[in-house]
Design an enzyme around this catalytic site. Structure first.
Site, PDB file in Angstrom:
ATOM      1  N   HIS A  87       9.398   5.013  -0.764  1.00  0.00           N
ATOM      2  CA  HIS A  87       8.122   4.509  -0.221  1.00  0.00           C
ATOM      3  C   HIS A  87       8.275   3.082   0.310  1.00  0.00           C
ATOM      4  CE1 HIS A  87       5.603   7.860  -1.825  1.00  0.00           C
ATOM      5  NE2 HIS A  87       6.546   7.902  -2.741  1.00  0.00           N
ATOM      6  N   ASN A 160       0.158  11.158  -3.572  1.00  0.00           N
ATOM      7  CA  ASN A 160       0.731  11.519  -2.272  1.00  0.00           C
ATOM      8  C   ASN A 160      -0.307  12.267  -1.451  1.00  0.00           C
ATOM      9  OD1 ASN A 160       3.282  10.431  -2.648  1.00  0.00           O
ATOM     10  ND2 ASN A 160       4.212  12.347  -3.303  1.00  0.00           N
ATOM     11  N   TYR A 374       8.044   3.070 -13.326  1.00  0.00           N
ATOM     12  CA  TYR A 374       7.397   2.116 -12.420  1.00  0.00           C
ATOM     13  C   TYR A 374       7.464   0.667 -12.900  1.00  0.00           C
ATOM     14  CZ  TYR A 374       5.872   5.953  -9.470  1.00  0.00           C
ATOM     15  OH  TYR A 374       5.871   7.024  -8.622  1.00  0.00           O
TER      16      TYR A 374
HETATM   17 FE1  HDE Z   1       7.035   7.542  -7.181  1.00  0.00          FE
HETATM   18  N1  HDE Z   1       8.094   5.826  -7.308  1.00  0.00           N
HETATM   19  N2  HDE Z   1       8.343   8.403  -8.449  1.00  0.00           N
HETATM   20  N3  HDE Z   1       6.134   9.362  -6.928  1.00  0.00           N
HETATM   21  N4  HDE Z   1       5.789   6.755  -5.861  1.00  0.00           N
HETATM   22  C1  HDE Z   1       7.808   4.690  -6.639  1.00  0.00           C
HETATM   23  O1  HDE Z   1       7.743   2.536  -7.550  1.00  0.00           O
HETATM   24  C2  HDE Z   1       9.218   7.752  -9.230  1.00  0.00           C
HETATM   25  C3  HDE Z   1       6.449  10.520  -7.545  1.00  0.00           C
HETATM   26  C4  HDE Z   1       4.696   7.326  -5.317  1.00  0.00           C
HETATM   27  O2  HDE Z   1       2.787   2.028  -2.368  1.00  0.00           O
HETATM   28  C5  HDE Z   1       8.631   3.519  -7.091  1.00  0.00           C
HETATM   29  O3  HDE Z   1       6.855   0.563  -6.891  1.00  0.00           O
HETATM   30  C6  HDE Z   1       9.852   8.656 -10.145  1.00  0.00           C
HETATM   31  C7  HDE Z   1       5.407  11.498  -7.385  1.00  0.00           C
HETATM   32  C8  HDE Z   1       4.060   6.421  -4.396  1.00  0.00           C
HETATM   33  O4  HDE Z   1       3.955   0.795  -3.741  1.00  0.00           O
HETATM   34  C9  HDE Z   1       9.457   4.101  -8.245  1.00  0.00           C
HETATM   35  C10 HDE Z   1       9.334   9.889  -9.859  1.00  0.00           C
HETATM   36  C11 HDE Z   1       4.458  10.874  -6.630  1.00  0.00           C
HETATM   37  C12 HDE Z   1       4.829   5.266  -4.429  1.00  0.00           C
HETATM   38  C13 HDE Z   1       9.009   5.543  -8.251  1.00  0.00           C
HETATM   39  C14 HDE Z   1       8.382   9.720  -8.810  1.00  0.00           C
HETATM   40  C15 HDE Z   1       4.923   9.555  -6.339  1.00  0.00           C
HETATM   41  C16 HDE Z   1       5.908   5.505  -5.362  1.00  0.00           C
HETATM   42  C17 HDE Z   1       9.393   2.832  -6.001  1.00  0.00           C
HETATM   43  C18 HDE Z   1       9.668  11.226 -10.480  1.00  0.00           C
HETATM   44  C19 HDE Z   1       3.140  11.457  -6.102  1.00  0.00           C
HETATM   45  C20 HDE Z   1       4.613   4.015  -3.626  1.00  0.00           C
HETATM   46  C21 HDE Z   1       8.659   1.540  -5.726  1.00  0.00           C
HETATM   47  C22 HDE Z   1       9.449  11.314 -11.851  1.00  0.00           C
HETATM   48  C23 HDE Z   1       2.232  11.848  -7.127  1.00  0.00           C
HETATM   49  C24 HDE Z   1       3.687   3.046  -4.284  1.00  0.00           C
HETATM   50  C25 HDE Z   1       7.652   1.464  -6.745  1.00  0.00           C
HETATM   51  C26 HDE Z   1       3.456   1.856  -3.395  1.00  0.00           C
HETATM   52  C27 HDE Z   1       6.861   4.556  -5.682  1.00  0.00           C
HETATM   53  C28 HDE Z   1       9.487   6.409  -9.152  1.00  0.00           C
HETATM   54  C29 HDE Z   1       7.681  10.809  -8.237  1.00  0.00           C
HETATM   55  C30 HDE Z   1       4.163   8.644  -5.540  1.00  0.00           C
HETATM   56  C31 HDE Z   1      10.938   3.939  -8.154  1.00  0.00           C
HETATM   57  C32 HDE Z   1      10.894   8.303 -11.172  1.00  0.00           C
HETATM   58  C33 HDE Z   1       5.366  12.904  -7.972  1.00  0.00           C
HETATM   59  C34 HDE Z   1       2.815   6.683  -3.577  1.00  0.00           C
HETATM   60  O5  HDE Z   1       9.104   3.517  -9.476  1.00  0.00           O
END
Ligand code: HDE
Length: 703
Positions: A87, A160, A374
C-alpha cells in the site's frame, strides 16, 4: 525565541537589512527591511547567501565550514522515510463520520451512542503492489483505511475495496506479497500482477481463487476512489454494555454509486495522467463536491455463524448481502485535503488493533496476524515508538499514560510520578467500567499448526461471484485473465490456472484456454471440498447491476474547434452542471478558440493533454471547417476512437461528421452516438450519460 522563517528570500535580501519584530503571540520574527521573513538555518541563524556555497576563490574548492550548505544537504538527504512495504502509493483526506442512530443495543462504543454525533475522520486510499511513485490505474486491490478519532481513542478500520482476501492465514502474507511485487532478480514489473511469480503462487494456492476472481474483475480498476466500496473484510464483534456479543462486518457504500473503467482505458490513463485518482479526489474536495460513503453493517449471531455455509472466520469468504442485509449506521464525508501530504498522508499510521471499547476481534487468523504486524511496520517507517505524537496519529480525545522518552518525544510528562499505583494520588488509573474489555471467548484447545476443515471450500464462492456478474463484466474477467496469463512465460503455470478455473466455470476456463492456445484442457484441479453450484447469484456483487441512476460526480470532455457555437456550449454546460456533473473543454490550443460569434471559448486542455480516457462521456462541438481540420490530428482521431471503444456516450454536432468518419466511427452505429444538431437534444444526451457506458457496444464484438 526566533521562529523559523516560512518563506525563503531572494538572493538580494542580505543579513544587513534584517530586523526583529514581535508577532501576535509575542514571539520574535526576523524580517528583512522589506518585511519578508529572513531565511534561517534550522537552528534559527539568519542565512546571508542561499545561492552559492562557500569557496576559496570563485573557482576554488568548497569549504567544510559552510554549515548552512552542510545542514541543507544533510536534511535533504534524509527527507524520505521508508515507503509502506505494501500500500505504498496512497492518497488521503480528512472528514467526519456522522452516526445515524444509537446502536447501544449492539455495542457500547461511544461513537455509536448518539444520533447525529460527528466524529473526525481521516481516510487513506491506496494500491497494494506498486511503489509510492507508481501509477494510479494499476490493476490491483485498493486499500480503504479509515481512522476515526473517537472519544474513546482512535478506531482504525483498515479495509480494502474487495470484501475477501487472497490467503487464510497471516503466515502466508510475505509470500503472496513477494510474488506480486517486482521479481527480485530483474526488479520488474512495477505495480502489475501480470507476471510469472504472482500466477505461480496463485496457481499453487487454491484458497486465493475467490479473491482472484475479484481482482480480475472491474473492481480492480476503479474509475476513482469516490466510486468504490470499502470493506472491513474480517468478521469483528460488537460488545454491548452487558458484554453481549454480535458479529459484525463493515461495508462502506459510495453515495455516487460504483463505477470502473475498462482495461484498455486504464492503461491509457496511466500514461495520460498517472495521478488520475489523486487528482479526482483533490478536484472533488477543492470544488466542494465532498465524497460520501454510508457505513453499513452486517450483524449476525452465533446461530447464524454455525448454520452458514462457510466459516465466518475465513477471510476468503463473504456473507452475501441478500442473506444478511446490511444496515446503514452512519455516513462518512471527506471535506478537507491535508495541508501537507508528507505530514498527514505519508505519516498516517493505521493499525487494525486500534479498536474502541465495544468493538472486538474475531479469531479470523488473518486478522489476528494483522494485529501483530501493524505496530511493527510503524516503528520501521516512522522510526520511533513516539509515532503517536505526530498530529495525524494522535488521538483527539483526552489521553493519559506513563509511556515516556524515546526518539523525538514531543509530549513529555511533567511532575514526579510516572508509574502506578503510587502513593501521591497522582496520574491516571485504569477503569474496569469505561476501559476496554475483551470478549470472553470460551475457546481453547491444543497447540496446533492446522487449517480448519471449515476453511476448505476454495471454489464455490468464486463461482458465485462469477455467476453474479452481468455478461459484460464476465467478459472483462475473461479478458483480464487472458491478458495476465498471456504475460506468464512458464506454460505449466498457465495450465495450472486453467485447471483451477475448470472448478469455477467451464465456459470461462475453455475460453481462456483457447485464447492462450492451450489445445488440450487439463484436468480440473483436485479440490479439497467438491465445488458447489447451488449458491444463488448475489446481485450485490455486480458493479453494473448497482450503477446509480445519475451522472452526478462524473465529467464530460467537450472537444471544440474554432467557429464552434458558444451559446450551444453554454447550454450544454448548464445541463451538465444541473446534473451534478462537470464539463471540461478541450481545444486545439490551450488558449481556447474563437467561437462563431467572436467570443473566446476558454479551454482546460489541448487535445494531446486531454484524451477522452480522462472523461466519462464526450461531446464534439465542432464547426464544419473545424471538424474537417481536426481529421488531420491523430490526437483528435484517438479522442473519438477511444471514446467509442470504451463504450462511452458521444454527443456530436453536425460539424463532427468528418472526424467521426476518419476515426472509424459510424455516427449511426448505435444509440450511444447522439446527434446534437439542436439544443433540444442535450437533455437526451444527459439521460444517456446516466447509463455511464453502453456495454452492448462491447458485447457486439465476439471475444
Ligand atoms: Fe495490510 N498491511 N496486511 N491488509 N493493509 C499494511 O501497514 C498486513 C491485509 C491494508 O493506508 C502495512 O502501515 C498483514 C488485509 C491497508 O496506511 C503492514 C496482512 C487488508 C493498508 C500490513 C495484511 C489489508 C495496509 C504496511 C496479512 C484488507 C494501508 C504499511 C495478515 C482488509 C494502510 C502499514 C494505509 C498496510 C500488514 C492483510 C489492508 C505491513 C501482515 C486482509 C488498507 O503492516
Amino acid at each position: 525565541m526566533a521562529k523559523s522563517a516560512k518563506h525563503s528570500v531572494g538572493a538580494s535580501a542580505t543579513i544587513h537589512d534584517q530586523k526583529l519584530i514581535r508577532g501576535n503571540g509575542g514571539e520574535l520574527h526576523q524580517v528583512s527591511e522589506s518585511n519578508v521573513p529572513v531565511l534561517t538555518t534550522t537552528q534559527g541563524g539568519p542565512v546571508g547567501d542561499d545561492q552559492n556555497t562557500l569557496k576559496i576563490g570563485d573557482r576554488g574548492p568548497t569549504l567544510i565550514e559552510d554549515f548552512h550548505f552542510r545542514e541543507k544537504i544533510f536534511h535533504f538527504d534524509h527527507e524520505r522515510i521508508p515507503e509502506r512495504v505494501v500500500h505504498a502509493r496512497g492518497y488521503g483526506a480528512h472528514g467526519y463520520f456522522e452516526t445515524y442512530e444509537s446502536l447501544a443495543k449492539y455495542t457500547r462504543a461511544d461513537i455509536f451512542q448518539r444520533a447525529g454525533e460527528k466524529t473526525p475522520a481521516f481516510v487513506r486510499f491506496s494500491t497494494v503492489a506498486g511503489s509510492e511513485g507508481s501509477a494510479d490505474l494499476a490493476r490491483d486491490v485498493r486499500g480503504f483505511a479509515v481512522k476515526l478519532y473517537t472519544q474513546e481513542g482512535n478506531w482504525d478500520i483498515v479495509g480494502n475495496n474487495i470484501p475477501v482476501f487472497f490467503i487464510q492465514d497471516a503466515i502466508k502474507f510475505p509470500d503472496i506479497i513477494h510474488s506480486v511485487k517486482p521479481e527480485p532478480d530483474r526488479g520488474f514489473p512495477q505495480a502489475a500482477s501480470a507476471h510469472d511469480t504472482f500466477w505461480d503462487f496463485i496457481s499453487l494456492t487454491p484458497e486465493s481463487m475467490h479473491m482472484v476472481m475479484w481482482v480480475m474483475s472491474d473492481r480492480a480498476i476503479p474509475r476513482s476512489f469516490r466510486f468504490m466500496e470499502g470493506f472491513g473484510v474480517h468478521t469483528f464483534r460488537f460488545l454491548n454494555a452487558n458484554d453481549e456479543s454480535t458479529f459484525v462486518k463493515f461495508h462502506w457504500k459510495p453515495k455516487l454509486g460504483l463505477q470502473s473503467v475498462v482495461w484498455n482505458e486504464a492503461a491509457k490513463i496511466n500514461g495520460a495522467d498517472p495521478d488520475f485518482h489523486r487528482r479526482d479526489l483533490w478536484d472533488a474536495i477543492q470544488s466542494g463536491n465532498f465524497p460520501e460513503w454510508e457505513l453499513q453493517v452486517q450483524l449476525f449471531d452465533q446461530d447464524f455463524a454455525d448454520s452458514f455455509d462457510f466459516d465466518v472466520l475465513d477471510p476468503t469468504k463473504l456473507i452475501p448481502e441478500e442473506m444478511i442485509e446490511p444496515i446503514a449506521v452512519g455516513r462518512l464525508v471527506l471535506d478537507r485535503m491535508p495541508e501537507n501530504f508528507f505530514a498527514e498522508t505519508e505519516q498516517a499510521a493505521f493499525m487494525t488493533q486500534n479498536v474502541p471499547p465495544g468493538v472486538d476481534f474475531s479469531n479470523d487468523p488473518l486478522l489476528q496476524g494483522r494485529n501483530f504486524s501493524y505496530l511493527d511496520t510503524q516503528i520501521k517507517r516512522l522510526g520511533s515508538p513516539n509515532f503517536t505524537h505526530i498530529p495525524i496519529n494522535a488521538p483527539k480525545c483526552p489521553f493519559h499514560h506513563f509511556q515516556q522518552d524515546g526518539h523525538m518525544a514531543m509530549r513529555n510528562p511533567v511532575g514526579r510520578v510516572n508509574y502506578q499505583p503510587n502513593s501521591f494520588g497522582e496520574g491516571p488509573r485504569e477503569s474496569p467500567q469505561r476501559g476496554f474489555r475483551s470478549f470472553s471467548d470460551a475457546g481453547g484447545g491444543q497447540k496446533v499448526r492446522l487449517r480448519a476443515e471449515s476453511f476448505a471450500d476454495h471454489y464455490s464462492q468464486a463461482r458465485q461471484f462469477f455467476t453474479s456478474q452481468t455478461p459484460p463484466e464476465q467478459k472483462h474477467i475473461a479478458m483480464a485473465l487472458t491478458f495476465e496469463l498471456s504475460k506468464v512465460e512458464t506454460p505449466v503455470i498457465r495450465e495450472r490456472m486453467i485447471s483451477h478455473l475448470l472448478n469455477i466455470d467451464d465456459g470461462l476456463a475453455e475460453m481462456i484456454a483457447d485464447k492462450l492456445g492451450i489445445k488440450e484442457l487439463p484436468k480440473p484441479a483436485d479440490a479439497a471440498v467438491a465445488p458447489r453450484d447451488d449458491l444463488k447469484p448475489s446481485p450485490a456483487l455486480s458493479i453494473v447491476k448497482n450503477r446509480p441512476e445519475s451522472f452526478a460526480g462524473r465529467k464530460v470532455g467537450v472537444l471544440v474547434s474554432p467557429g464552434a457555437d458558444a451559446s450551444f456550449l453554454k447550454k450544454l454546460r448548464t445541463a451538465i452542471e444541473q446534473e451534478g456533473a462537470a464539463m471540461e473543454v478541450i481545444a486545439p490550443k490551450v488558449g481556447g478558440v474563437e467561437a462563431a460569434d467572436g467570443t473566446v471559448i476558454a479551454a482546460k486542455h489541448m487535445i494531446d493533454g486531454g484524451p477522452s480516457v480522462l472523461f466519462d462521456a464526450v461531446a464534439l462541438v465542432l464547426s464544419e471547417e473545424g471538424g474537417e481540420r481536426l481529421t488531420g490530428e491523430a490526437a483528435a482521431r484517438d479522442f473519438v476512437a477511444d471514446a467509442f471503444a470504451h463504450c462511452k456516450f458521444i454527443g456530436f454536432t453536425p460539424g463532427a461528421a468528418p472526424l467521426l468518419q476518419k476515426a472509424g466511427v459510424d455516427p449511426e452505429a448505435d444509440e450511444g452516438l447522439i446527434g446534437l444538431s439542436d439544443p433540444k437534444a442535450i437533455a437526451g444526451f444527459i439521460e444517456s450519460c446516466r447509463k455511464l457506458r453502453l456495454w452492448a457496444r462491447e458485447m457486439a464484438v465476439k471475444l
